[in-house]
Scaffold this motif. Structure first.
Motif, short mmCIF file in Angstrom:
data_model
loop_
_atom_site.label_atom_id
_atom_site.label_comp_id
_atom_site.label_asym_id
_atom_site.label_seq_id
_atom_site.Cartn_x
_atom_site.Cartn_y
_atom_site.Cartn_z
N LEU A 325 5.40 4.32 2.87
CA LEU A 325 6.09 3.75 1.71
C LEU A 325 6.09 4.72 0.54
CD1 LEU A 325 4.74 0.08 1.84
CD2 LEU A 325 6.97 0.90 2.61
N ARG A 326 5.25 5.74 0.59
CA ARG A 326 5.24 6.79 -0.43
C ARG A 326 6.11 7.98 -0.01
NH1 ARG A 326 0.88 9.47 -0.91
NH2 ARG A 326 1.06 9.91 -3.15
N TRP A 327 6.65 7.94 1.19
CA TRP A 327 7.43 9.06 1.74
C TRP A 327 8.87 8.64 2.03
CZ3 TRP A 327 5.50 14.09 3.08
CH2 TRP A 327 4.15 14.28 2.79
N GLY A 328 9.36 7.65 1.31
CA GLY A 328 10.77 7.31 1.42
C GLY A 328 11.10 5.94 1.96
N CYS A 329 10.13 5.23 2.52
CA CYS A 329 10.41 3.91 3.08
C CYS A 329 10.36 2.85 1.98
CB CYS A 329 9.41 3.56 4.17
SG CYS A 329 9.67 4.48 5.70
N ASN A 330 11.23 1.86 2.10
CA ASN A 330 11.28 0.76 1.14
C ASN A 330 11.00 -0.59 1.80
OD1 ASN A 330 14.09 1.31 2.26
ND2 ASN A 330 14.33 -0.77 1.45
#
Length: 395
Positions: A325-330
């Protein structure tokens, strides 16, 4: 000097991404080949910035149940520990009553979606036809639980039904849609490069067929997801080729009534997979750092077109999925309630996740959470409302 020039190249690529440009596959390869922790962190920061712009700060999740109705399968994919032959120890084929019991349990636990996928079982023929069996599964669930979204039957399963019944892909998809299927899982994509598919899944549909079936679904008003099986024998160039084809597919879908709703990376788990591929890959579990970098690059490359990105907590574990979630996932995915395919391959993430556990993981990052439905509408009680531009993957 070479490293300085490389940094300038990476910075140029990232600056273009922040400015809203679509990157080339060659740009993506450059990003995927970075090993310097500082450069990787810069890539992460850009992916996180784009995630915020394209999908917002709220992290979504879905309450769903995964039902694998059979593991009896005619194919022998080299990464699959799930399939069995009929009569083999561990083979199963659920009947309608068992499926309805699992569905009823999901409803009592708040599910809004049933995800249905299984092996390619040649016994699934009724009077010489396969389609009636699949329609029976759909109609049995929809007749008792009409409010549930039926997310089911991958492009591989569509091709199987079409082949067995001598139907067009459009005929199969329309029959399933009319029967109650609401969306199609974008699985069986693996890597959309036939040079790889011919090694890891030679019996599966080829790249062109996968793309054709998904595009046909979009044209008929059936939304799909999209996936990538990563971290086995594929190269960064092949990973980017895969992403390029998904982006092109989504660009075409702007003219169709449905499109891709989300992108999910499925890192290879080899602990219990067939020995030849396991030996070739040389490890049993995904490499988290590599998956996170690919996650970030996928956001940077696809985010203008596919705004919802999801990790696999089954494959990465909840801690790894939370980091994604810190690397582009929402989106952090679904509760699943039971998961057999990846678990039988040796994944350590578990088979079920309670909503409260997912919400706590999201909250640990200081970000808000929101339940959503299959097509990314906000679930409020028994109603669904739009999640702004994220519905149907619009950006």
């Amino acid at each position: 000097m070479i490293k300085m020039l490389l940094n300038l190249t990476v910075d140029t690529i990232l600056n273009r991404a922040v400015a809203g440009d679509d990157l080339s596959p060659e740009d993506g390869v450059i990003l995927l080949e970075q090993t310097d922790p500082v450069i990787r962190e810069n890539i992460r920061l850009v992916s996180d910035t784009l995630r915020s712009q394209q999908a917002g700060e709220t992290v979504t999740y879905i309450i769903n149940r995964n039902i694998n109705f059979t593991n009896i399968c005619e194919q022998h994919c080299s990464f699959c520990a799930f399939r069995r032959d009929a009569g083999e120890e561990g083979a199963f084929w659920l009947d309608i009553q068992q499926i309805l019991e699992k569905t009823a349990d999901a409803v009592t636990r708040g599910a809004t979606e049933i995800c249905m996928q299984g092996g390619l079982n040649l016994e699934a023929k009724i009077q010489g036809k396969s389609l009636p069996y699949y329609l029976n599964l759909v109609q049995a669930i929809k007749s008792k639980f009409p409010h549930l979204h039926f997310h089911g039957f991958s492009p591989q399963e569509v091709q199987f039904i079409a082949r067995e019944d001598d139907l067009s892909y459009a005929d199969v998809i329309m029959a399933l849609k009319d029967g109650g299927v609401g969306s199609m899982p974008g699985t069986a994509a693996e890597i959309l490069a036939d040079s790889v598919r011919n090694i890891i899944c030679p019996e599966k549909i080829n790249t062109a067929t996968w793309l054709e079936i998904v595009e046909t679904a979009h044209g008929l008003g059936v939304p799909t997801t999209s996936t990538m099986l990563s971290g086995h024998i594929e190269t960064p160039q092949q990973q980017m080729h895969h992403l390029q084809q998904l982006r092109s597919l989504q660009q075409k879908a702007q003219n169709y009534p449905a499109r891709i709703t989300e992108f999910i990376i499925l890192p290879f788990v080899g602990e219990m997979a067939p020995a030849p591929l396991r030996r070739r890959v040389g490890r049993d579990q995904p490499i988290l750092a590599d998956t996170l970098l690919l996650t970030a690059v996928a956001r940077i490359f696809l985010g203008n077109w596919i705004s919802n990105h999801q990790p696999s907590w089954v494959k990465l574990g909840l801690e790894g999925a939370t980091e994604a979630l810190r690397w582009g996932c929402n989106d952090i995915g679904g509760t699943l309630m039971e998961e057999h395919i990846t678990t039988m391959a040796g994944a350590k993430g578990g088979t079920c996740m309670e909503p409260e556990t997912l919400k706590k993981a999201i909250a640990s990052l200081g970000r808000p959470h929101q339940q959503r439905d299959t097509v990314y509408k906000r679930v409020m009680g028994n109603t669904s409302t739009s999640l702004s531009n994220r519905v149907m993957g619009n950006s």
